[in-house]
Design a protein around this motif. Structure first.
Motif, PDB file in Angstrom:
ATOM      1  N   TRP A   1       0.827  -1.223  -0.087  1.00 48.76           N
ATOM      2  CA  TRP A   1       0.011  -0.037   0.087  1.00 48.76           C
ATOM      3  C   TRP A   1       0.806   1.405  -0.082  1.00 48.76           C
ATOM      4  N   SER A   2       0.303   2.304  -0.952  1.00 45.75           N
ATOM      5  CA  SER A   2       1.205   3.596  -0.582  1.00 45.75           C
ATOM      6  C   SER A   2       0.650   4.537   0.338  1.00 45.75           C
TER       7      SER A   2
ATOM      8  N   ASP B   1      -0.865   7.171   0.163  1.00 42.86           N
ATOM      9  CA  ASP B   1      -2.140   7.554  -0.384  1.00 42.86           C
ATOM     10  C   ASP B   1      -3.109   6.463  -0.165  1.00 42.86           C
ATOM     11  N   ASP B   2      -2.575   5.144  -0.501  1.00 46.11           N
ATOM     12  CA  ASP B   2      -3.772   4.052  -0.196  1.00 46.11           C
ATOM     13  C   ASP B   2      -4.357   4.114   1.277  1.00 46.11           C
TER      14      ASP B   2
ATOM     15  N   SER C   1      -6.831   6.944   1.831  1.00 49.98           N
ATOM     16  CA  SER C   1      -7.929   6.834   1.413  1.00 49.98           C
ATOM     17  C   SER C   1      -8.821   5.501   2.053  1.00 49.98           C
ATOM     18  N   TYR C   2      -8.034   4.489   2.420  1.00 50.14           N
ATOM     19  CA  TYR C   2      -8.951   3.642   3.277  1.00 50.14           C
ATOM     20  C   TYR C   2      -9.392   3.878   4.802  1.00 50.14           C
TER      21      TYR C   2
ATOM     22  N   HIS D   1     -12.553   2.315   1.840  1.00 46.24           N
ATOM     23  CA  HIS D   1     -12.234   1.630   0.533  1.00 46.24           C
ATOM     24  C   HIS D   1     -10.759   1.940   0.047  1.00 46.24           C
ATOM     25  N   ASN D   2     -10.145   1.311  -0.650  1.00 48.58           N
ATOM     26  CA  ASN D   2      -8.871   1.857  -1.651  1.00 48.58           C
ATOM     27  C   ASN D   2      -8.911   0.583  -2.620  1.00 48.58           C
ATOM     28  N   ARG D   3      -8.106   0.840  -3.494  1.00 48.20           N
ATOM     29  CA  ARG D   3      -7.930  -0.555  -4.481  1.00 48.20           C
ATOM     30  C   ARG D   3      -7.645  -1.785  -3.927  1.00 48.20           C
ATOM     31  N   PHE D   4      -7.367  -1.881  -2.761  1.00 50.65           N
ATOM     32  CA  PHE D   4      -7.104  -3.195  -2.356  1.00 50.65           C
ATOM     33  C   PHE D   4      -7.962  -3.797  -1.341  1.00 50.65           C
TER      34      PHE D   4
ATOM     35  N   ALA E   1     -11.746  -1.912  -8.645  1.00 51.60           N
ATOM     36  CA  ALA E   1     -11.481  -0.633  -7.603  1.00 51.60           C
ATOM     37  C   ALA E   1     -12.833  -0.097  -7.568  1.00 51.60           C
TER      38      ALA E   1
END
Ligand code: HEC
Ligand code: HEC
Ligand code: HEC
Length: 409
Positions: A230-231, A233-234, A237-238, A243-246, A319
């Protein structure tokens, strides 16, 4: 502004003096409100369907269930009659008004890191709430934990007093993140492994812990079991949207996002993420299970049939709609509590100001038996580069039985 003395006396006698705080008071109260949100005080101190902050919510602990206190300014049943000193002693020392020990279900081992100034700001905010008259019955813990004095021993073993000390070689942002994560935000209360007596296992901070039928995953920078992929930013946003892309937050983390982190300042969320990304993982190498094992082969077939329409055949997900199952801590945690639970119970998306409710996941409790749930969970944990211990049908049976006693969430 100067008021004639007579007017001032009138205001005071009518109790209006407090209702007209000056600019500095406003600033303190606003800061106190933000800290109260960050620290989640309301979530624990509000009974389901009850008045905010009036206490009575059952909190599960390794010793038994205990009820939270009324912290509204009611003078008899709340903390209205307390001095600032009494209040600060709870947060910093885990001691109640008459000096008795508080149960660590109240996260004082974390709130102790907060500064005196921040404690007083929280108090100033709590003092503006409507008082609620509601006496909370004492707790129902088994002997010996019903003896508050026994908690003195617990404190000596597991409680390090003292406010947060900045680490000079780290940036101001890192230190802000450390102050929040190890302090008022008490992330470790759920994410740090505990010993048998419920104390944090030293040296294992944020490496994952099973609670309330869920697993709060490793949130260090560990590549496989933690947030390594995870970055910053990830992570932001979580915490901001759930949520995030993961991943998508469910269970206690959905509540954490809803009542707390979605309301946090963006700069604070960024600081938290910077701090987490700097927590070293163990990065133990693990090899995936052999795809020809019977449970892996059966799991692959069930996945293709029941799961791939949403989570996609390669586990990449979509996503913002369907979480990614390839890579990441929630699927590869040592303890499979969360994946088993999500398959049995389904999952509802958390909706926040920043992201409206997304699609949910159906429950498979009625359509997959223990062996099938174990197989598909084992497959997901070992496909697409994932690697984690197999889930046994016995484990699924045990979780199914214990979930039957829990209300849906
Ligand atoms: C994880 C749940 C949880 C969180 C978060 C939490 N508390 Fe508590 N708190 C409790 C429980 C449970 C008790 C009762 C402990 C006991 O009876 O020994 C308690 C007790 C207290 C008391 C003592 C009241 C009394 O009558 O003795 C105060 C004051 C208090 N909390 C304030 C706060 C504040 C302020 C925050 C936010 C900074 C907060 N709590 C966050 C669970 C929580
Ligand atoms: C009340 C317990 C609780 C608290 C407090 C809590 N968490 Fe969590 N957290 C969980 C659980 C349980 C999960 C797993 C949720 C799931 O599987 O959807 C989780 C998941 C996460 C995840 C996602 C990991 C993944 O791979 O999906 C992150 C990141 C996270 N938490 C960060 C934090 C941070 C940062 C804090 C403090 C600000 C925090 N949590 C406080 C219980 C908690
Ligand atoms: C109808 C679409 C759908 C189907 C079918 C489905 N899921 Fe899900 N799944 C979701 C959604 C949506 C979420 C996120 C729920 C939330 O927001 O908490 C999710 C969450 C998950 C999670 C938690 C991921 C995380 O980051 O916490 C796992 C694990 C999972 N699903 C596995 C499965 C498995 C295994 C199957 C098949 C047995 C399956 N799903 C079938 C839609 C689906």
């Amino acid at each position: 502004m100067r008021l004639p003395l007579a007017v001032l006396a009138l205001c005071v006698s009518a109790g209006l003096a407090r209702a007209a705080p000056d600019a500095q008071d406003f600033e303190t109260i606003a800061r106190g409100r933000a800290l109260t949100v960050a620290a989640d005080c309301q979530a624990c101190h509000t009974a389901p369907g009850g008045q905010p902050f009036a206490g009575g919510r059952p909190i599960e602990t390794p010793f038994g269930t205990i009820l939270s206190s009324n912290i509204t300014p009611d003078p008899d049943t709340g903390i209205g009659g307390w001095s600032d000193h009494d209040f600060v002693a709870v947060l910093q020392k885990g001691r109640g008004r008459d000096g008795q020990h508080i149960y660590p279900a109240m996260p004082y081992t974390y709130t102790a890191r907060a500064t005196h100034e921040d404690d007083l700001a929280i108090r100033a905010y709590l003092a503006t709430l409507p008082p609620v008259r509601r006496a909370v019955n004492d707790d129902t813990l088994p002997f010996p934990f019903n003896i508050r004095a026994a908690l003195g021993i617990w404190d000596r073993l597991f409680f390090t007093k003292g406010t947060f000390r900045p680490v000079p070689v780290k940036s101001a942002e890192w230190n802000r993140g450390a102050y929040l994560v190890t302090g008022l935000e008490h992330c470790g209360m759920c994410h740090t492994p505990k010993n048998l007596l419920g104390g944090d296992r030293s040296g294992r901070a944020l490496q994952g812990y099973a609670l309330q039928g869920w697993f709060a995953p490793n949130i260090t920078d560990d590549r496989r079991r933690g947030l390594g992929s995870w970055s910053v930013d990830d992570i932001v946003s979580y915490l901001r949207t759930g949520h995030n892309r993961f991943a998508a937050a469910a269970g206690p983390m959905a509540e954490e996002v809803w009542v707390s982190s979605q309301g946090d300042d963006m700069a604070d969320l960024h600081a938290i993420a910077v701090y987490l990304k700097d927590q070293p993982g163990q990065d133990v190498s693990a090899a995936p299970l052999d795809p020809h094992r019977p449970d892996m082969a059966a799991g692959a077939a069930i996945y293709a049939d029941r799961c791939s329409a949403c989570h996609t055949p390669d586990g990449a997900g979509v996503a913002g709609l369907f979480p990614r199952l390839a890579g990441g801590p929630s699927t590869q945690s040592i303890d499979p509590a969360s994946i088993v639970r999500v398959i049995l119970r389904g999952a509802r998306s958390v909706s926040t100001q920043a992201a409206p409710t997304g699609p949910g996941m159906p429950s498979f409790a009625a359509t997959l038996d223990d062996r099938e749930v174990a197989a598909v969970a084992t497959y997901v944990r070992n496909a697409w580069g994932n690697a984690a211990p197999a889930v046994t049908p016995a484990r699924v049976a045990a979780d199914r039985a214990s979930l039957a006693d829990r209300p849906t969430d």
